[in-house]
Scaffold this motif. Structure first.
Motif, mmCIF file in Angstrom:
data_model
loop_
_atom_site.group_PDB
_atom_site.id
_atom_site.type_symbol
_atom_site.label_atom_id
_atom_site.label_comp_id
_atom_site.label_asym_id
_atom_site.label_seq_id
_atom_site.Cartn_x
_atom_site.Cartn_y
_atom_site.Cartn_z
ATOM 1 N N THR A 248 -54.654 86.679 -22.923
ATOM 2 C CA THR A 248 -55.302 86.148 -24.119
ATOM 3 C C THR A 248 -54.569 86.438 -25.517
ATOM 4 O OG1 THR A 248 -57.389 86.778 -23.345
ATOM 5 C CG2 THR A 248 -57.448 86.505 -25.607
ATOM 6 N N LEU A 249 -54.065 87.465 -25.673
ATOM 7 C CA LEU A 249 -53.084 87.884 -27.156
ATOM 8 C C LEU A 249 -51.946 86.955 -26.953
ATOM 9 C CD1 LEU A 249 -53.758 91.635 -27.708
ATOM 10 C CD2 LEU A 249 -54.788 89.727 -28.639
ATOM 11 N N ILE A 252 -52.525 83.384 -27.961
ATOM 12 C CA ILE A 252 -52.445 83.072 -29.323
ATOM 13 C C ILE A 252 -51.112 82.981 -29.977
ATOM 14 C CG2 ILE A 252 -53.365 83.826 -31.655
ATOM 15 C CD1 ILE A 252 -55.763 85.079 -30.118
ATOM 16 N N ALA A 253 -50.341 84.003 -29.486
ATOM 17 C CA ALA A 253 -49.104 83.999 -30.108
ATOM 18 C C ALA A 253 -48.179 82.779 -29.821
ATOM 19 C CB ALA A 253 -48.344 85.193 -29.528
ATOM 20 N N ALA A 254 -48.218 82.386 -28.429
ATOM 21 C CA ALA A 254 -47.585 81.160 -28.052
ATOM 22 C C ALA A 254 -48.267 80.037 -28.932
ATOM 23 C CB ALA A 254 -47.887 80.799 -26.661
ATOM 24 N N VAL A 255 -49.375 79.938 -29.211
ATOM 25 C CA VAL A 255 -50.092 78.692 -29.918
ATOM 26 C C VAL A 255 -49.344 78.705 -31.245
ATOM 27 C CG1 VAL A 255 -51.978 77.960 -31.095
ATOM 28 C CG2 VAL A 255 -52.316 78.679 -28.586
ATOM 29 N N LEU A 304 -45.715 89.608 -31.587
ATOM 30 C CA LEU A 304 -46.990 89.093 -31.939
ATOM 31 C C LEU A 304 -47.805 89.038 -33.026
ATOM 32 C CD1 LEU A 304 -49.620 88.138 -30.329
ATOM 33 C CD2 LEU A 304 -50.251 90.357 -29.705
ATOM 34 N N LEU A 305 -47.569 90.328 -33.896
ATOM 35 C CA LEU A 305 -47.934 90.413 -35.237
ATOM 36 C C LEU A 305 -47.436 89.483 -36.049
ATOM 37 C CD1 LEU A 305 -49.867 92.111 -37.126
ATOM 38 C CD2 LEU A 305 -47.881 93.570 -37.421
ATOM 39 N N LEU A 306 -46.269 89.321 -35.832
ATOM 40 C CA LEU A 306 -45.380 88.269 -36.832
ATOM 41 C C LEU A 306 -45.964 86.775 -36.740
ATOM 42 C CD1 LEU A 306 -41.842 89.653 -36.857
ATOM 43 C CD2 LEU A 306 -43.423 89.858 -38.763
ATOM 44 N N LEU A 310 -47.623 84.693 -39.353
ATOM 45 C CA LEU A 310 -47.213 83.267 -39.807
ATOM 46 C C LEU A 310 -48.319 82.046 -39.593
ATOM 47 C CD1 LEU A 310 -44.868 81.500 -40.342
ATOM 48 C CD2 LEU A 310 -44.498 81.102 -37.727
ATOM 49 N N GLY A 311 -49.174 82.170 -38.667
ATOM 50 C CA GLY A 311 -50.357 81.320 -38.588
ATOM 51 C C GLY A 311 -51.182 81.386 -39.723
ATOM 52 N N SER A 312 -51.376 82.842 -40.024
ATOM 53 C CA SER A 312 -52.288 83.184 -41.251
ATOM 54 C C SER A 312 -51.574 82.476 -42.402
ATOM 55 C CB SER A 312 -52.639 84.806 -41.433
ATOM 56 O OG SER A 312 -53.203 85.070 -40.191
ATOM 57 N N LEU A 313 -50.478 82.916 -42.750
ATOM 58 C CA LEU A 313 -49.795 82.478 -43.969
ATOM 59 C C LEU A 313 -49.925 80.928 -43.985
ATOM 60 C CD1 LEU A 313 -47.846 82.793 -46.461
ATOM 61 C CD2 LEU A 313 -45.967 82.567 -44.607
#
Length: 326
Positions: A248-249, A252-255, A304-306, A310-313
């Motif tokens: 699942t995590l 999200i990273a791949a997306v 994953l965090l980065l 990046l998506g949040s940015l």
């Protein structure tokens, strides 16, 4: 000329993900003891396709500005169910395949119905339904085991003439026969409209509920396909909460790595596929460079965090632009 520039601009993030993946995979095969061989490529492709299908499942919901935290558990449920029913004669195997895909479709439909008519946030809904799906998977496989039609599994995870990985061909056919017709259909355009602005889509007469429902159904279907490939790859089923949570995590990273906006309305499953292949290659690079196994989860967690950051940015940038014109 303008059309060419427009299409490049529209698919810039997907092209970037593709280019980065090629560079990373070139480094991986260049440092692998066996080099760039058909067996190395096939093994990497099989692992990448599994995550790519789960990432495609996540993409379908993210495009509506939602998020599905149950994709990993639908993936597990499909894996455990397939280890029970995708066995026997060709006829029984075909029925088993159909049964697994229908269960995935049903799980996605349940998610969609609860979100639409229960008016709950997707993240809350899918946490709850994911727990149910994991419980069903655990009921089917309290301990790892089972089997699958070996002839079918070998044909789908092996090599075609020329050393081409069969799993990549299957993934291409799934995109060609399911995603592209959906993307160009009226309901596919509605999904993008809902993700861009649900209120504006509703006021424009877009079938918002139908678009969301179809997106969640598609998510369940893709996740079930990923579970099937895991069964073909491992010849067994396992209800591992850690495995489901990790997928699942990673989805999200791949997306995010594939250039899909977590705000919805922008991106493509093709970008998610390259994002998934890129994320898988990171793990392979850690292996060939002989990084300590205890450090590998930490490094993947940082990536994953980065990726999520990046998506949040990107979200903040979009909101700031809207604020400027608000």
């Amino acid at each position: 000329m303008r059309d060419w520039r427009y299409h490049v601009g529209e698919n810039r993030d997907t092209l970037l993900a593709f280019a980065v993946f090629l560079i990373m995979f070139g480094i991986y095969t260049g440092n692998h003891p066996a080099g760039f061989t058909a067996n190395v490529v096939t093994t990497a492709a099989n692992k990448g396709v599994i995550l790519a299908l789960v990432a495609m499942a996540q993409t379908a919901v993210v495009l509506t500005a939602g998020i599905d935290l149950s994709v990993g558990m639908i993936f597990l449920l499909a894996n455990c169910l397939a280890s029970w029913i995708v066995v026997g004669s060709p006829g029984m195997t075909a029925l088993g395949l159909l049964g697994v895909l229908l269960v995935g479709l049903l799980c996605g439909a349940i998610n969609g119905l609860v979100v639409i008519f229960g008016r709950l946030q997707p993240i809350v809904t899918t946490i709850a339904t994911g727990a149910v799906y994991f419980g069903l998977a655990l009921f089917l496989r309290p301990v790892p085991g089972g089997d699958v039609n070996s002839e079918l599994a070998d044909s789908l995870t092996g090599q075609l003439p020329g050393g081409i990985p069969a799993s990549l061909v299957v993934l291409f056919l799934i995109i060609l026969t399911i995603w592209l017709p959906f993307r160009r259909s009226e309901i596919g355009r509605a999904v993008y409209a809902v993700g861009s602005s649900e209120a504006a889509a509703y006021m424009s007469g877009v079938p918002v509920r139908k678009a969301k429902f179809v997106a969640y159904c598609l998510s369940g279907l893709f996740a079930a396909m990923g579970g099937l490939f895991l069964t073909f790859f491992t010849y067994s089923g396992e209800a591992s909460a850690a495995n489901g949570g990790a997928y699942t995590l990673y989805s999200i990273a791949a997306v995010v790595l594939g250039g899909i906006s977590l705000f919805g309305g922008k991106g493509s499953v093709i970008g998610a596929v390259f994002g998934a292949l890129m994320f898988r290659t990171i793990g392979d690079l850690l292996f060939v460079f002989d990084l300590e196994p205890l450090w590998q989860p930490l490094f993947q967690g940082v990536v994953l965090l980065l990726a999520v950051s990046l998506g949040s940015l990107r979200l903040f940038q979009i909101r700031n632009r809207l604020d400027l014109f608000g």
